[in-house]
Motif scaffolding. Structure first.
Motif, PDB file in Angstrom:
ATOM      1  N   LYS A  27       4.815  10.466  -9.380  1.00  0.00           N
ATOM      2  CA  LYS A  27       4.240  10.856 -10.674  1.00  0.00           C
ATOM      3  C   LYS A  27       5.250  10.641 -11.806  1.00  0.00           C
ATOM      4  CE  LYS A  27       1.131  14.327  -8.699  1.00  0.00           C
ATOM      5  NZ  LYS A  27       0.278  13.389  -8.125  1.00  0.00           N
TER       6      LYS A  27
ATOM      7  N   GLN B 270       0.851  -1.190   0.000  1.00  0.00           N
ATOM      8  CA  GLN B 270       0.000   0.000   0.000  1.00  0.00           C
ATOM      9  C   GLN B 270       0.883   1.234   0.000  1.00  0.00           C
ATOM     10  OE1 GLN B 270      -3.505   0.029   0.269  1.00  0.00           O
ATOM     11  NE2 GLN B 270      -3.324  -2.164  -0.083  1.00  0.00           N
ATOM     12  N   CYS B 271       0.692   2.119  -0.926  1.00  0.00           N
ATOM     13  CA  CYS B 271       1.439   3.364  -0.921  1.00  0.00           C
ATOM     14  C   CYS B 271       1.161   4.163  -2.192  1.00  0.00           C
ATOM     15  CB  CYS B 271       2.927   3.121  -0.768  1.00  0.00           C
ATOM     16  SG  CYS B 271       3.553   1.899  -1.884  1.00  0.00           S
ATOM     17  N   GLU B 272       1.526   5.415  -2.128  1.00  0.00           N
ATOM     18  CA  GLU B 272       1.350   6.312  -3.263  1.00  0.00           C
ATOM     19  C   GLU B 272       2.556   6.208  -4.195  1.00  0.00           C
ATOM     20  OE1 GLU B 272       0.688  11.087  -4.046  1.00  0.00           O
ATOM     21  OE2 GLU B 272       0.675  10.303  -2.003  1.00  0.00           O
ATOM     22  N   LYS B 273       2.287   6.226  -5.493  1.00  0.00           N
ATOM     23  CA  LYS B 273       3.369   6.151  -6.469  1.00  0.00           C
ATOM     24  C   LYS B 273       3.846   7.558  -6.825  1.00  0.00           C
ATOM     25  CE  LYS B 273       3.176   3.124  -9.764  1.00  0.00           C
ATOM     26  NZ  LYS B 273       2.745   2.401 -10.961  1.00  0.00           N
TER      27      LYS B 273
ATOM     28  N   ARG C   3       7.572   3.915  -5.582  1.00  0.00           N
ATOM     29  CA  ARG C   3       6.679   4.279  -4.478  1.00  0.00           C
ATOM     30  C   ARG C   3       7.340   5.304  -3.569  1.00  0.00           C
ATOM     31  NH1 ARG C   3       1.676   1.705  -5.306  1.00  0.00           N
ATOM     32  NH2 ARG C   3       2.141  -0.153  -6.500  1.00  0.00           N
ATOM     33  N   LYS C   4       6.527   6.226  -3.044  1.00  0.00           N
ATOM     34  CA  LYS C   4       7.046   7.219  -2.103  1.00  0.00           C
ATOM     35  C   LYS C   4       7.377   6.562  -0.768  1.00  0.00           C
ATOM     36  CE  LYS C   4       4.664  11.126  -4.136  1.00  0.00           C
ATOM     37  NZ  LYS C   4       3.717  12.214  -3.922  1.00  0.00           N
TER      38      LYS C   4
END
Length: 77
Positions: A28, A23-26, A45-46
């Motif tokens: 851009k 789970q995590c934000e990618k 991933r951040k």
């Protein structure tokens, strides 16, 4: 095992267990466009954190069960 492909095999094995979910934000922007797609999905991933899939199912089920009670109480008040 070939050291170059070691991370990919490890990640594929992790994904195949289906015990945890990443789970995590990618980002851009693609910072690792030359890496293998399996490894790229992790490197882009951040932050990385994991949830047990069973825990997510439990949370969703709990939310669904309380949802109707919440709206009933809201309407009653």
């Amino acid at each position: 095992m070939d050291n170059k492909h070691f991370p990919n095999k490890l990640i594929e094995a992790f994904n195949n267990t289906s015990l945890l979910e990443i789970q995590c934000e990618k980002y851009k922007k693609a910072y690792y466009p030359d890496e293998d797609i399996v490894l790229q999905k992790w490197l882009e991933r951040k932050r990385i954190y994991f949830y047990k899939r069973e825990i997510l199912d439990y949370i969703f089920c709990a939310f669904d069960s309380i949802n109707e009670v919440y709206f009933m109480l809201k309407e009653a008040l």
